[in-house]
Design a protein around this motif. Structure first.
Motif, PDB file in Angstrom:
ATOM      1  N   TYR A  74       0.834  -1.204   0.000  1.00 34.99           N
ATOM      2  CA  TYR A  74       0.000   0.000   0.000  1.00 34.99           C
ATOM      3  C   TYR A  74       0.866   1.251   0.000  1.00 34.99           C
ATOM      4  O   TYR A  74       2.027   1.227   0.406  1.00 34.99           O
ATOM      5  N   THR A  93     -14.165  -0.473   9.124  1.00 35.76           N
ATOM      6  CA  THR A  93     -14.849   0.484   8.254  1.00 35.76           C
ATOM      7  C   THR A  93     -14.900   1.832   8.943  1.00 35.76           C
ATOM      8  O   THR A  93     -14.981   1.911  10.172  1.00 35.76           O
ATOM      9  N   THR A  94     -14.852   2.868   8.127  1.00 30.22           N
ATOM     10  CA  THR A  94     -14.977   4.221   8.655  1.00 30.22           C
ATOM     11  C   THR A  94     -16.448   4.518   8.901  1.00 30.22           C
ATOM     12  O   THR A  94     -17.332   3.756   8.489  1.00 30.22           O
ATOM     13  N   ASP A  98     -16.341   3.375   4.390  1.00 34.92           N
ATOM     14  CA  ASP A  98     -15.159   2.973   3.621  1.00 34.92           C
ATOM     15  C   ASP A  98     -14.381   1.904   4.374  1.00 34.92           C
ATOM     16  O   ASP A  98     -14.220   1.966   5.598  1.00 34.92           O
ATOM     17  N   ARG A  99     -13.872   0.946   3.645  1.00 35.67           N
ATOM     18  CA  ARG A  99     -13.110  -0.158   4.228  1.00 35.67           C
ATOM     19  C   ARG A  99     -11.706   0.325   4.605  1.00 35.67           C
ATOM     20  O   ARG A  99     -11.059   1.042   3.847  1.00 35.67           O
ATOM     21  N   THR A 100     -11.216  -0.113   5.757  1.00 29.73           N
ATOM     22  CA  THR A 100      -9.853   0.202   6.197  1.00 29.73           C
ATOM     23  C   THR A 100      -9.182  -1.081   6.673  1.00 29.73           C
ATOM     24  O   THR A 100      -9.848  -2.064   6.988  1.00 29.73           O
ATOM     25  N   ARG A 114      -1.262   4.122  11.517  1.00 34.11           N
ATOM     26  CA  ARG A 114      -2.493   4.584  10.884  1.00 34.11           C
ATOM     27  C   ARG A 114      -3.159   3.467  10.092  1.00 34.11           C
ATOM     28  O   ARG A 114      -2.474   2.709   9.405  1.00 34.11           O
ATOM     29  N   PRO A 115      -4.480   3.387  10.142  1.00 36.19           N
ATOM     30  CA  PRO A 115      -5.168   2.414   9.302  1.00 36.19           C
ATOM     31  C   PRO A 115      -4.944   2.748   7.828  1.00 36.19           C
ATOM     32  O   PRO A 115      -4.771   3.912   7.458  1.00 36.19           O
ATOM     33  N   ARG A 117      -6.345   3.015   4.113  1.00 34.44           N
ATOM     34  CA  ARG A 117      -7.616   3.150   3.387  1.00 34.44           C
ATOM     35  C   ARG A 117      -7.562   2.300   2.122  1.00 34.44           C
ATOM     36  O   ARG A 117      -6.494   2.062   1.562  1.00 34.44           O
TER      37      ARG A 117
END
Length: 176
Positions: A74, A93-94, A98-100, A114-115, A117
């Protein structure tokens, strides 16, 4: 004795061609054809699974298919070229849906701060070739692709020369 040395030399030449061809195939041609991207592991954060110098080939995936345990590559910041390859240790998910992903290097004791994104995910590791990343690191970006193509053509030409030479030698033996 001379025949044994000649045979050993041919065997060594064939082995070199096969190993070099396999390296080119795995490191350059297969990723290009499959739409994957090769990266070199430069830190020990994923040891022992991925040692420094390993070439990892990353295939794009839908973020919805990424699960805990997958190794993903990533971007540290969306849109920037710097990437990290770590294992997914959590999925979330946020508030906006949104998937994290929570990631961590296998050699690290704590998860990344940090997660990640979904938009940052370049893909999952498809396969890895230990040590091949050291060679890839010797030649920069676009020059690596050009060199890979030239080497592949050269190895193919050398293989043809070896085959033709062997066929001629066998024909001479049959005639004699």
């Amino acid at each position: 004795m001379r025949a044994a040395l000649r045979l050993a030399g041919r065997g060594l030449a064939v082995a070199v061609v096969v190993v070099a061809g396999a390296a080119l195939l795995l490191g350059v041609l297969v990723p290009r054809v499959a739409g994957a991207t090769p990266y070199t592991v430069t830190t020990p954060s994923m040891e022992p699974a991925l040692r420094v110098g390993t070439l990892v080939v990353v295939r794009p995936v839908e973020p919805a298919s990424v699960t805990t345990g997958d190794i993903v590559t990533y971007q540290l910041r969306s849109g920037e070229p710097t990437v990290v390859t770590h294992r997914v240790v959590g999925v979330g998910t946020t508030v906006g849906g949104d998937r994290t992903f929570v990631t961590r290097g296998d050699a690290n004791e704590v998860a990344d701060p940090r997660p990640v994104r979904a938009v940052q995910v370049r893909g999952t590791v498809w396969y890895a070739v230990p040590g091949l990343g050291h060679l890839a690191g010797l030649v920069p970006g676009q020059q690596r692709q050009t060199l890979g193509t030239v080497l592949a053509a050269g190895l193919l030409g050398y293989a043809v020369v070896l085959v033709v030479t062997e066929v001629r030698a066998r024909r001479r033996k049959v005639v004699a």
